[in-house]
Design an enzyme around this catalytic site. Sequence first.
Site, short mmCIF file in Angstrom:
data_model
loop_
_atom_site.label_atom_id
_atom_site.label_comp_id
_atom_site.label_asym_id
_atom_site.label_seq_id
_atom_site.Cartn_x
_atom_site.Cartn_y
_atom_site.Cartn_z
N SER A 1 3.95 -25.09 -42.32
CA SER A 1 4.99 -25.48 -43.28
C SER A 1 5.10 -26.96 -43.59
CB SER A 1 6.35 -24.98 -42.82
OG SER A 1 6.45 -23.61 -43.11
N SER B 1 6.93 -23.70 -45.80
CA SER B 1 8.33 -23.60 -46.17
C SER B 1 9.00 -24.94 -46.47
CB SER B 1 9.11 -22.91 -45.06
OG SER B 1 9.07 -23.68 -43.86
N LYS C 1 14.53 -31.91 -44.21
CA LYS C 1 14.55 -30.46 -44.46
C LYS C 1 15.89 -29.87 -44.02
CE LYS C 1 11.51 -26.43 -43.58
NZ LYS C 1 10.27 -25.99 -42.90
N1 GLN Z 1 4.10 -19.47 -43.88
C1 GLN Z 1 4.34 -19.29 -42.48
C2 GLN Z 1 5.44 -18.28 -42.30
O1 GLN Z 1 5.91 -17.79 -43.24
C3 GLN Z 1 4.67 -20.59 -41.83
C4 GLN Z 1 6.05 -21.05 -42.06
C5 GLN Z 1 6.41 -22.27 -41.28
O2 GLN Z 1 5.52 -23.00 -40.81
N2 GLN Z 1 7.70 -22.49 -41.09
O3 GLN Z 1 5.84 -17.99 -41.22
#
Ligand code: GLN
Length: 485
Positions: free
Chosen positions: A173, A149, A74
């Site tokens: 994410s 994400s 990532k």
């Molecule tokens: N969807 C969640 C957010 O927007 C989690 C994102 C993540 O785990 N980085 O914060």
Amino acid sequence: MLTPDTLIAALDAIRSKQVSSAELVRKALDRIHRLDGHLHAFNSVFSDRALQLAKEVDAGTRTGPLAGVPIALKDNICTSFGLTTCSSHMLANFRAPYDATVVRKLEAAGAIIVGKTNLDEFAMGSSTENSAFGPTLNPWDTSRVPGGSSGGSAAALAAGMCCAAIGSDTGGSIRQPASFCGLVGLKPTYGRVSRYGLVAYASSLDQIGPFGRTCADVALMMNVLAGHDELDSTSVPGDVPDHLAELEKPVEKLRIGVVKEYLHTAGIDPQVSVAIANALDVYRAQGAEIIEVSLPHAEYAIAAYYVIAPCEASSNLARYDGVHFGHRTKQPVKDIVELFSKSRAEGFGDEVQRRIMIGTYALSSGHYDAYYVRALKMRALIRRDFDEAFKQCDVIVCPTSPIPAFKVGEKSGDPLQMYLTDVFTVTANIAAIPGLNVPCGLTDSAKPLPVGMQLLGPVFSEPKLLRIARMYEKATEWHKQRATL
Ligand code: GLN
């Protein structure tokens, strides 16, 4: 497809010389070059470097438990080579001066990092649509999002562009994109994997973890990734268990908790409910006892998370001001304050700005007690709920996401709808416990979409979670389904 496409089969094939690392890496790169113009799973690809390292594996000068396999990383994890952009204009040209601990560990284990994957800007989002460089598409149905994400990592693996991938999980994410793309994905216990070199989003929630096609692949990745790191003060000292050693051993007298409150959560797709019910039947047939447990404060998890995470984000992202780090405006400015504000307005996308504003507001004097302190109190209650629940069961089973992959654009105009899709994942980060996604079904749509089951366990229960997931995997075929591109 990439063949073999599971991590363990690829390693076996390399070791037995059925395929060379260079061949396998070249095949992965070919797929990236052929398909990624459309999918956009990658922000950057390291073709020459990857092939060079693969040749070292083939020559026997690079060895280790992951020797020769292509891995995707990532793009919010620092590498001393290439860029680390966080899919933000703010860091579009950022070169990290060092490797993250997980990068060091992966490369020391012989893994070949083929490229860095797209994400929601600074990991804020659930669809990868918040990337400043454009969305990633879901390999199962390219009109849909791959989740987020870590959507780029999930899409890259599901599309056969690598044999395993690395993501980060602050509120789902890793698990949610794994569920949208039909993969196994693990958010480890807070502190299990070093975050040194992970660009911080919400430090009390962030964890790094693996995506794989099978439980065994994820177990092997964990053996490489996990462990204490003196460079991360939140990393937990002590020995790391072998996640593979007992993977095939079923858990006896297994007690599975089903969360009472989740049965009434609004907006669960019926196909998701059916897939989870069927999965529970698979466990029942193996002698597991299904117990109803209660998480009385789970309904406040989204509210607590969407205060705590933006608060921490507003603090963590203060460093991107065009002076310390990040994009600097080229417009004329009258003083340093204007330099900061113009640079930040140009560098950050809408969702990141929204979170910074929410967090700054919630932390401001006068509002701090009403929002931040309250959210922390709720966090303590949610943790206690899990402690109580795990007195009655070994594992909690629930959907990872209430819905399968949604259409590109379907929720991007409505942040609240997007936040609500995180209802089943944010609790694990709030409580610091591990969470695992396992593929458990396909929808009956013209282009079938994966459905994912989430397994939650007490802190440091990763080896047991993987064993429980493996019991399911052995009895089913869902993990063998592939996106057809
Ligand atoms: N969807 C969640 C957010 O927007 C989690 C994102 C993540 O785990 N980085 O914060």
